[in-house]
Design a protein around this motif. Sequence first.
Motif, short mmCIF file in Angstrom:
data_model
loop_
_atom_site.label_atom_id
_atom_site.label_comp_id
_atom_site.label_asym_id
_atom_site.label_seq_id
_atom_site.Cartn_x
_atom_site.Cartn_y
_atom_site.Cartn_z
N HIS A 15 0.87 -1.18 0.00
CA HIS A 15 0.00 0.00 0.00
C HIS A 15 0.91 1.23 0.00
CE1 HIS A 15 -3.72 -2.18 1.26
NE2 HIS A 15 -2.88 -2.97 1.91
N LEU A 16 0.65 2.17 -0.92
CA LEU A 16 1.53 3.34 -1.01
C LEU A 16 1.70 4.02 0.36
CD1 LEU A 16 3.13 5.50 -2.57
CD2 LEU A 16 0.97 6.62 -3.11
N ASN A 17 0.57 4.38 0.98
CA ASN A 17 0.68 5.11 2.25
C ASN A 17 1.07 4.20 3.43
OD1 ASN A 17 -0.05 8.15 2.16
ND2 ASN A 17 -1.48 7.20 0.72
N PHE A 58 -5.35 1.32 11.74
CA PHE A 58 -6.21 2.19 10.94
C PHE A 58 -6.24 3.61 11.48
CE2 PHE A 58 -7.34 -2.04 9.59
CZ PHE A 58 -7.16 -1.87 8.22
N PHE A 61 -3.21 5.08 9.93
CA PHE A 61 -3.39 5.50 8.53
C PHE A 61 -4.10 6.85 8.46
CE2 PHE A 61 -2.74 0.97 7.20
CZ PHE A 61 -1.61 1.25 6.46
N HIS A 65 -2.52 9.92 6.54
CA HIS A 65 -3.22 10.64 5.47
C HIS A 65 -3.28 12.15 5.76
CE1 HIS A 65 -5.24 6.61 4.26
NE2 HIS A 65 -4.19 6.86 3.51
N THR A 97 -2.96 1.92 -4.18
CA THR A 97 -3.29 3.10 -3.38
C THR A 97 -4.74 3.50 -3.61
OG1 THR A 97 -2.52 5.29 -2.71
CG2 THR A 97 -2.53 4.86 -5.08
N THR A 98 -5.29 4.17 -2.61
CA THR A 98 -6.69 4.62 -2.66
C THR A 98 -6.73 6.04 -3.22
OG1 THR A 98 -6.82 3.53 -0.49
CG2 THR A 98 -8.80 4.68 -1.27
N LYS A 100 -7.75 9.63 -3.70
CA LYS A 100 -8.49 10.45 -2.73
C LYS A 100 -8.94 11.77 -3.33
CE LYS A 100 -5.79 8.16 0.75
NZ LYS A 100 -4.98 7.36 -0.18
N ASP A 167 -11.61 1.96 -0.48
CA ASP A 167 -11.60 1.91 1.00
C ASP A 167 -13.01 1.54 1.48
OD1 ASP A 167 -11.85 2.76 3.76
OD2 ASP A 167 -10.02 3.93 3.48
N SER A 196 -9.84 -2.69 0.25
CA SER A 196 -9.12 -2.72 1.52
C SER A 196 -9.77 -1.76 2.50
CB SER A 196 -7.63 -2.38 1.28
OG SER A 196 -7.49 -1.20 0.56
N GLY A 197 -9.07 -1.44 3.57
CA GLY A 197 -9.62 -0.58 4.61
C GLY A 197 -9.98 -1.41 5.83
N HIS A 224 -9.12 -7.79 0.25
CA HIS A 224 -8.70 -8.11 1.62
C HIS A 224 -9.82 -8.98 2.19
CE1 HIS A 224 -5.68 -5.11 1.05
NE2 HIS A 224 -5.24 -5.23 2.29
N GLU A 227 -9.55 -10.90 7.27
CA GLU A 227 -8.56 -10.29 8.16
C GLU A 227 -9.10 -10.28 9.60
OE1 GLU A 227 -7.25 -6.49 6.63
OE2 GLU A 227 -5.32 -6.68 7.64
C1 LIG Z 1 -2.97 -4.05 7.86
N1 LIG Z 1 -3.88 -4.54 6.90
C2 LIG Z 1 -4.68 -3.79 6.09
N2 LIG Z 1 -5.95 -4.21 5.89
C3 LIG Z 1 -6.81 -3.49 5.14
N3 LIG Z 1 -6.48 -2.36 4.52
C4 LIG Z 1 -5.23 -1.89 4.67
C5 LIG Z 1 -4.27 -2.58 5.45
N4 LIG Z 1 -3.12 -1.90 5.39
C6 LIG Z 1 -3.36 -0.81 4.60
N5 LIG Z 1 -4.64 -0.78 4.20
C7 LIG Z 1 -5.34 0.21 3.35
O1 LIG Z 1 -4.36 1.00 2.70
C8 LIG Z 1 -4.54 2.40 3.02
C9 LIG Z 1 -3.20 3.09 3.07
O2 LIG Z 1 -2.67 3.18 1.77
P1 LIG Z 1 -3.24 4.14 0.62
O3 LIG Z 1 -3.75 5.41 1.29
O4 LIG Z 1 -4.34 3.40 -0.07
O5 LIG Z 1 -2.07 4.39 -0.25
C10 LIG Z 1 -5.24 2.36 4.39
O6 LIG Z 1 -5.95 3.57 4.63
C11 LIG Z 1 -6.18 1.16 4.23
O7 LIG Z 1 -7.34 1.54 3.53
#
Ligand SMILES: CNc1ncnc2c1ncn2[C@@H]1O[C@H](COP(=O)(O)O)[C@@H](O)[C@H]1O
Length: 302
Positions: A15-17, A58, A61, A65, A97-98, A100, A167, A196-197, A224, A227
């Motif tokens: 995931h980028l962020n 979360f 994150f 963000h 990445t999401t 935004k 997300d 994801s999210g 995802h 989890e």
């Molecule tokens: C730990 N396991 C996980 N499970 C679910 N979603 C996850 C995650 N890890 C990251 N993200 C998802 O990736 C976003 C950050 O990257 P981007 O802003 O998209 O680049 C988080 O906000 C979440 O939506």
Amino acid sequence: MEWCQSIPKVELHAHLNGSIRDSTLLELARDLGETGVLVFSDFEHVILKSDRSLVEVFKLFDLIHMVTTDHTTISRITREVIEDFASENVVYIELRTTPKKNKLIGMSKRSYMEAVVEGLKSINSVDVAFMPHDVDTHSPLNSLSIDNNCNVTPRKRIYVRLLLSIDRRETTEDAMETVKLALELKDVGVVGIDLSGNPIVGEWTTFWPALQFAKENGLAITLHCGEVPNPKEIQAMLDFWPQRIGHACFFEGDNWEKLKHLNIPVEICLTSNIRTNSISSLDVHHFAYLLIFCDQKLESPL
Ligand SMILES: CNc1ncnc2c1ncn2[C@@H]1O[C@H](COP(=O)(O)O)[C@@H](O)[C@H]1O
């Protein structure tokens, strides 16, 4: 460890962020701290903590963000993340990445993705092949670079593909917008959609129309899945038959059978699962179970 660093690797779940350098995060947070938007010492404490529960992840994150909002920062973190993966000898990466939106700074999902692409274009320390036409299947992974003295040295090359994430906090319309954007950006290496999210937020069925639309239009889907314990959702996601799923921490007997029957690969994230306490220890991680299953399949391919 050295061996791990040196072998060429494929990264399918970044995931980028979630991959930003700590030093960059702290620098950005310090700048924002000076404007009074956040308290730097609180941010620093959270960033430098290594183990955190899934709930805390979360929250983190949301903090991340806050400091990665503008286009310039998105381009910068994209560049740094790819440089870091390349330096660890990742030769192929699917970066997700999401996209935004932020009306206040004129950011749309499209302009967010354009900033990501700008970041990819700005990399010059390694060769980045991110557009489908950049890919020359006959070329070696290392290309050549010639310096001013005509010395020829091999240059690292990294192939980058992009996945657009939805997300779980988003609406059906947001998700559809992301899928349409992904289709428009195929030419710059977008190959799929990720869901994801926070897994305890929302219902995955909210995104079903967009995911189905993506599938019908040839985008690959990764979800995802499992989890957290949610047997109904796990079953329904497997029935959707995505190309891949991520995590699968809370699968039970029937789920594994279905997964094997449908031949769905799992993106396993050992460090994430252990650090977030989703799995208590490596000894009981499902990775070993899946590895044995793959091994058996290879031995009896029919
Ligand atoms: C730990 N396991 C996980 N499970 C679910 N979603 C996850 C995650 N890890 C990251 N993200 C998802 O990736 C976003 C950050 O990257 P981007 O802003 O998209 O680049 C988080 O906000 C979440 O939506």
